[in-house]
Design a protein around this motif. Structure first.
Motif, PDB file in Angstrom:
ATOM      1  N   ALA A   1      28.292  -7.438   0.367  1.00  0.00           N
ATOM      2  CA  ALA A   1      29.632  -7.324  -0.213  1.00  0.00           C
ATOM      3  C   ALA A   1      29.496  -7.370  -1.727  1.00  0.00           C
ATOM      4  O   ALA A   1      28.602  -8.037  -2.267  1.00  0.00           O
ATOM      5  CB  ALA A   1      30.508  -8.469   0.276  1.00  0.00           C
ATOM      6  N   ARG A   2      30.389  -6.651  -2.416  1.00  0.00           N
ATOM      7  CA  ARG A   2      30.300  -6.618  -3.879  1.00  0.00           C
ATOM      8  C   ARG A   2      31.678  -6.435  -4.495  1.00  0.00           C
ATOM      9  O   ARG A   2      32.607  -5.935  -3.847  1.00  0.00           O
ATOM     10  CB  ARG A   2      29.383  -5.496  -4.343  1.00  0.00           C
ATOM     11  CG  ARG A   2      29.859  -4.109  -3.973  1.00  0.00           C
ATOM     12  CD  ARG A   2      28.853  -3.035  -4.385  1.00  0.00           C
ATOM     13  NE  ARG A   2      29.192  -1.743  -3.862  1.00  0.00           N
ATOM     14  CZ  ARG A   2      30.000  -0.865  -4.446  1.00  0.00           C
ATOM     15  NH1 ARG A   2      30.573  -1.171  -5.596  1.00  0.00           N
ATOM     16  NH2 ARG A   2      30.243   0.307  -3.896  1.00  0.00           N
ATOM     17  N   GLU A   3      31.778  -6.846  -5.731  1.00  0.00           N
ATOM     18  CA  GLU A   3      33.012  -6.637  -6.481  1.00  0.00           C
ATOM     19  C   GLU A   3      33.080  -5.173  -6.907  1.00  0.00           C
ATOM     20  O   GLU A   3      32.070  -4.566  -7.258  1.00  0.00           O
ATOM     21  CB  GLU A   3      33.024  -7.540  -7.709  1.00  0.00           C
ATOM     22  CG  GLU A   3      34.289  -7.458  -8.511  1.00  0.00           C
ATOM     23  CD  GLU A   3      34.304  -8.407  -9.706  1.00  0.00           C
ATOM     24  OE1 GLU A   3      35.107  -8.154 -10.617  1.00  0.00           O
ATOM     25  OE2 GLU A   3      33.518  -9.373  -9.734  1.00  0.00           O
TER      26      GLU A   3
ATOM     27  N   LEU B   1      38.949  -6.027   0.255  1.00  0.00           N
ATOM     28  CA  LEU B   1      39.911  -7.113   0.151  1.00  0.00           C
ATOM     29  C   LEU B   1      40.582  -7.023  -1.201  1.00  0.00           C
ATOM     30  O   LEU B   1      39.919  -6.786  -2.214  1.00  0.00           O
ATOM     31  CB  LEU B   1      39.202  -8.458   0.300  1.00  0.00           C
ATOM     32  CG  LEU B   1      38.566  -8.595   1.673  1.00  0.00           C
ATOM     33  CD1 LEU B   1      37.088  -8.797   1.555  1.00  0.00           C
ATOM     34  CD2 LEU B   1      39.218  -9.684   2.462  1.00  0.00           C
ATOM     35  N   CYS B   2      41.896  -7.187  -1.203  1.00  0.00           N
ATOM     36  CA  CYS B   2      42.658  -7.154  -2.449  1.00  0.00           C
ATOM     37  C   CYS B   2      43.736  -8.232  -2.378  1.00  0.00           C
ATOM     38  O   CYS B   2      43.924  -8.867  -1.338  1.00  0.00           O
ATOM     39  CB  CYS B   2      43.275  -5.776  -2.669  1.00  0.00           C
ATOM     40  SG  CYS B   2      44.493  -5.295  -1.432  1.00  0.00           S
TER      41      CYS B   2
ATOM     42  N   GLN C   1      39.232 -15.810  -5.705  1.00  0.00           N
ATOM     43  CA  GLN C   1      39.236 -15.007  -4.477  1.00  0.00           C
ATOM     44  C   GLN C   1      38.012 -14.100  -4.401  1.00  0.00           C
ATOM     45  O   GLN C   1      37.402 -13.972  -3.341  1.00  0.00           O
ATOM     46  CB  GLN C   1      40.509 -14.159  -4.395  1.00  0.00           C
ATOM     47  CG  GLN C   1      41.753 -14.957  -4.106  1.00  0.00           C
ATOM     48  CD  GLN C   1      42.997 -14.098  -4.243  1.00  0.00           C
ATOM     49  OE1 GLN C   1      43.128 -13.295  -5.176  1.00  0.00           O
ATOM     50  NE2 GLN C   1      43.920 -14.272  -3.312  1.00  0.00           N
ATOM     51  N   VAL C   2      37.635 -13.479  -5.514  1.00  0.00           N
ATOM     52  CA  VAL C   2      36.446 -12.621  -5.525  1.00  0.00           C
ATOM     53  C   VAL C   2      35.234 -13.433  -5.093  1.00  0.00           C
ATOM     54  O   VAL C   2      34.468 -13.018  -4.219  1.00  0.00           O
ATOM     55  CB  VAL C   2      36.219 -11.973  -6.919  1.00  0.00           C
ATOM     56  CG1 VAL C   2      34.844 -11.343  -7.009  1.00  0.00           C
ATOM     57  CG2 VAL C   2      37.301 -10.947  -7.210  1.00  0.00           C
TER      58      VAL C   2
ATOM     59  N   GLU D   1      31.267 -14.391  -0.948  1.00  0.00           N
ATOM     60  CA  GLU D   1      30.478 -15.357  -0.168  1.00  0.00           C
ATOM     61  C   GLU D   1      30.757 -15.185   1.335  1.00  0.00           C
ATOM     62  O   GLU D   1      29.841 -15.185   2.147  1.00  0.00           O
ATOM     63  CB  GLU D   1      30.784 -16.785  -0.616  1.00  0.00           C
ATOM     64  CG  GLU D   1      30.026 -17.836   0.151  1.00  0.00           C
ATOM     65  CD  GLU D   1      28.511 -17.722   0.040  1.00  0.00           C
ATOM     66  OE1 GLU D   1      27.828 -18.109   1.012  1.00  0.00           O
ATOM     67  OE2 GLU D   1      27.995 -17.249  -0.993  1.00  0.00           O
ATOM     68  N   ARG D   2      32.000 -15.038   1.711  1.00  0.00           N
ATOM     69  CA  ARG D   2      32.392 -14.934   3.126  1.00  0.00           C
ATOM     70  C   ARG D   2      31.778 -13.702   3.797  1.00  0.00           C
ATOM     71  O   ARG D   2      31.353 -13.734   4.937  1.00  0.00           O
ATOM     72  CB  ARG D   2      33.918 -14.897   3.230  1.00  0.00           C
ATOM     73  CG  ARG D   2      34.513 -14.402   4.533  1.00  0.00           C
ATOM     74  CD  ARG D   2      34.349 -15.408   5.661  1.00  0.00           C
ATOM     75  NE  ARG D   2      35.172 -15.137   6.797  1.00  0.00           N
ATOM     76  CZ  ARG D   2      34.931 -14.212   7.717  1.00  0.00           C
ATOM     77  NH1 ARG D   2      33.899 -13.431   7.615  1.00  0.00           N
ATOM     78  NH2 ARG D   2      35.738 -14.060   8.746  1.00  0.00           N
ATOM     79  N   PHE D   3      31.755 -12.574   3.080  1.00  0.00           N
ATOM     80  CA  PHE D   3      31.293 -11.312   3.659  1.00  0.00           C
ATOM     81  C   PHE D   3      29.978 -10.830   3.052  1.00  0.00           C
ATOM     82  O   PHE D   3      29.607  -9.677   3.213  1.00  0.00           O
ATOM     83  CB  PHE D   3      32.368 -10.234   3.483  1.00  0.00           C
ATOM     84  CG  PHE D   3      33.613 -10.522   4.255  1.00  0.00           C
ATOM     85  CD1 PHE D   3      33.650 -10.365   5.632  1.00  0.00           C
ATOM     86  CD2 PHE D   3      34.766 -10.948   3.609  1.00  0.00           C
ATOM     87  CE1 PHE D   3      34.796 -10.632   6.356  1.00  0.00           C
ATOM     88  CE2 PHE D   3      35.924 -11.204   4.326  1.00  0.00           C
ATOM     89  CZ  PHE D   3      35.943 -11.053   5.699  1.00  0.00           C
TER      90      PHE D   3
END
Length: 151
Positions: free
Chosen positions: A18-20, A81-82, A96-97, A102-104
């Motif tokens: 997962a990434r920003e 996710l937004c 949240q980011v 971390e979650r995904f």
């Protein structure tokens, strides 16, 4: 209030970390990210965040991506996710980011068992090997020529 042109999101692709990311805050851009019609779910309403996925991900079918134990289900295909801006999507906060990366963070290999869905975190190369091995050809490269003995 003016809708921002860009959104800060967490992008989650099958087999990848997962990434920003930053995407345009338009329906067209959102559909491009997930590869089709979008659906929004809010598994964590107290966090004011939305998970945006391909509405037809299971039907097409897209690759299984991450388990969602909150729904006893799996998200198929790329999702992001937004923030939930109360009627419009918006950027995630720094907190949240961090939480959703971390979650995904790690890819998941997902099994459907008689006891329910099992998700095993793995590294991207492990995910690739698993996907190759579970395809009908056992992960072998197709022969280069018709008379190749490996056919």
């Amino acid at each position: 209030m003016c809708k921002p042109e860009k959104m800060r999101v967490v992008l989650v692709e099958p087999g990848k970390y997962a990434r920003e990311a930053e995407i345009d805050n338009t329906l067209q851009a959102e559909q491009e990210v997930v590869g089709g019609l979008i659906d929004a779910i809010c598994p964590w309403p107290e966090d004011r965040a939305c998970l945006i996925l391909n509405d037809e991900g299971k039907i097409i079918p897209l690759e299984p991506n991450r388990a969602l134990p909150e729904y006893e289900d799996v998200v198929f295909g790329t999702f992001f996710l937004c923030g939930d801006g109360g009627g419009d999507f918006c950027s995630l906060t720094d907190e949240q980011v961090k939480r959703y990366i971390e979650r995904f963070r790690q890819p998941e290999i997902i099994f459907d068992t008689p006891a329910g869905i099992v998700a095993m975190r793995c590294e991207p190369d492990q995910y690739d090997r698993f996907i190759q091995a579970t395809r009908g050809d056992g992960g072998k490269e197709p022969p280069k020529r018709r008379d190749d003995p490996s056919r």
